[in-house]
Design a protein around this motif. Structure first.
Motif, mmCIF file in Angstrom:
data_model
loop_
_atom_site.group_PDB
_atom_site.id
_atom_site.type_symbol
_atom_site.label_atom_id
_atom_site.label_comp_id
_atom_site.label_asym_id
_atom_site.label_seq_id
_atom_site.Cartn_x
_atom_site.Cartn_y
_atom_site.Cartn_z
ATOM 1 N N ASN A 1 0.850 -1.370 -0.141
ATOM 2 C CA ASN A 1 0.043 0.056 0.055
ATOM 3 C C ASN A 1 1.076 1.511 0.036
ATOM 4 O O ASN A 1 0.423 2.149 -0.725
ATOM 5 N N THR A 2 1.934 1.348 0.744
ATOM 6 C CA THR A 2 2.891 2.261 0.712
ATOM 7 C C THR A 2 3.429 2.718 -0.881
ATOM 8 O O THR A 2 3.373 3.821 -1.065
ATOM 9 N N LEU A 3 3.820 1.646 -1.406
ATOM 10 C CA LEU A 3 3.965 1.800 -2.830
ATOM 11 C C LEU A 3 3.162 2.445 -3.655
ATOM 12 O O LEU A 3 3.442 3.259 -4.493
ATOM 13 N N ALA A 4 1.906 1.903 -3.401
ATOM 14 C CA ALA A 4 0.738 2.492 -4.228
ATOM 15 C C ALA A 4 0.681 4.065 -3.846
ATOM 16 O O ALA A 4 0.335 4.839 -4.646
ATOM 17 N N GLU A 5 0.627 4.314 -2.591
ATOM 18 C CA GLU A 5 0.393 5.591 -1.928
ATOM 19 C C GLU A 5 1.618 6.620 -2.614
ATOM 20 O O GLU A 5 1.097 7.659 -3.071
ATOM 21 N N LYS A 6 2.749 6.089 -2.730
ATOM 22 C CA LYS A 6 3.695 7.080 -3.141
ATOM 23 C C LYS A 6 3.962 6.893 -4.754
ATOM 24 O O LYS A 6 4.831 7.604 -5.294
ATOM 25 N N ASP A 7 3.091 6.296 -5.456
ATOM 26 C CA ASP A 7 3.238 6.123 -6.820
ATOM 27 C C ASP A 7 4.518 5.590 -7.271
ATOM 28 O O ASP A 7 5.159 6.081 -8.219
ATOM 29 N N ILE A 8 4.775 4.524 -6.704
ATOM 30 C CA ILE A 8 6.315 3.620 -7.113
ATOM 31 C C ILE A 8 5.958 2.567 -7.788
ATOM 32 O O ILE A 8 5.015 1.818 -7.211
ATOM 33 N N PHE A 9 6.421 2.368 -8.723
ATOM 34 C CA PHE A 9 6.437 1.156 -9.434
ATOM 35 C C PHE A 9 7.588 0.115 -9.336
ATOM 36 O O PHE A 9 8.846 0.799 -9.802
ATOM 37 N N LEU A 10 7.645 -1.134 -8.913
ATOM 38 C CA LEU A 10 8.791 -1.782 -8.976
ATOM 39 C C LEU A 10 9.024 -2.528 -10.405
ATOM 40 O O LEU A 10 8.334 -3.239 -10.802
ATOM 41 N N TYR A 11 10.075 -2.146 -11.029
ATOM 42 C CA TYR A 11 10.388 -2.223 -12.209
ATOM 43 C C TYR A 11 10.799 -3.819 -12.376
ATOM 44 O O TYR A 11 11.562 -4.459 -11.759
#
Length: 265
Positions: A255-265
């Motif tokens: 959820n943190t990744l989604a909130e910060k708009d971070i995509f794991l390449y």
């Protein structure tokens, strides 16, 4: 959206590290894995990794953590063992020699080639990236030897090189140097932090990726603790690896990744 390469770089170190890495890859919580192709365990553990990659984690980068330093494992090259002994050297040993042309080039070249060959022979593919342990990628003499090893092993595609954490002029200069040798480059960001509790690590990760360049290579140290790891590592390191694994597989981290708009390449 920012793309980050979240990596574990010690696949083949122990069963507990390998199990954790495979689980996180399967869940999409890691985007790269570096393999210790010199280790005895690699010859047994490459197949389960191949299954995870073929079974749905094919987006992940799979590369080689080329190792010349540290107390773990034995060099693969017979010449290294005959002339330098049955162990790797310290980072300082390379640092003292690299700038003065005093490295045993052919011995190092043979060891690099042997580890590249071991990776490809078992995994059945070329490494998509290569990182040198303990920041040795900063030594241009070693990068030139790495380029020779890649050519000697006939790789069809030049792998990404992972530059140790740095920025500004030094990173730009190294990027130009690597490109002249035909290598694309990814810069490292800071390793995942190590606060004493899972809750504090979750909170730290809310800001850990701020300001990092696109595709920055960020290393985690996850593990499922087993008896072998308990024999190999101090308690503090075991606790860190256990925290990294617990947090990375958690819904809160996702959820943190989604909130910060971070995509794991």
């Amino acid at each position: 959206m920012k793309r980050i390469t979240l990596a574990a770089v010690d696949y083949g170190f122990a069963f507990g590290t390998d199990r954790a890495i495979r689980e996180l890859l399967a869940q999409g919580r890691l985007s790269a894995v570096g393999c210790l192709a010199f280790s005895e365990l690699w010859r047994r553990e490459y197949a389960p990794l191949r299954e995870v990659v073929d079974g749905g984690a094919g987006h992940a980068l799979v590369g080689l953590t080329l190792t010349l330093t540290g107390a773990f494992g034995t060099p693969m090259s017979p010449r290294w063992q005959q002339e330098l002994g049955p162990s790797f050297r310290s980072p300082g040993w390379f640092g003292r020699r690299a700038g003065f042309g005093l490295l045993p080039d052919e011995i190092i070249l043979e060891e690099m080639a042997a580890q590249i060959r071991s990776f490809m022979a078992h995994f059945g593919a070329e490494p998509q990236f290569i990182t040198l342990s303990d920041g040795l990628m900063r030594h241009r003499a070693l990068v030139r030897l790495l380029a020779r090893a890649v050519e000697a092993e006939g790789l069809a595609t030049r792998p990404l090189l992972i530059y140790p954490q740095g920025e500004g002029r030094a990173l730009r200069r190294f990027s130009r140097f690597a490109l002249k040798l035909g290598f694309p480059l990814l810069a490292s960001g800071p390793m995942l932090p190590d606060p004493p509790t899972e809750a504090e690590l979750q909170e730290a990760l809310r800001h850990h990726f701020d300001g990092l360049p696109e595709m920055a290579f960020v290393v985690a140290r996850p593990a499922i603790i087993d008896d072998r790891l308990r024999r190999q590592l101090p308690k503090a390191e075991l606790a860190r690896r256990e925290r990294h694994f617990a947090v990375l597989k958690s819904l809160k981290f996702f959820n943190t990744l989604a909130e910060k708009d971070i995509f794991l390449y």
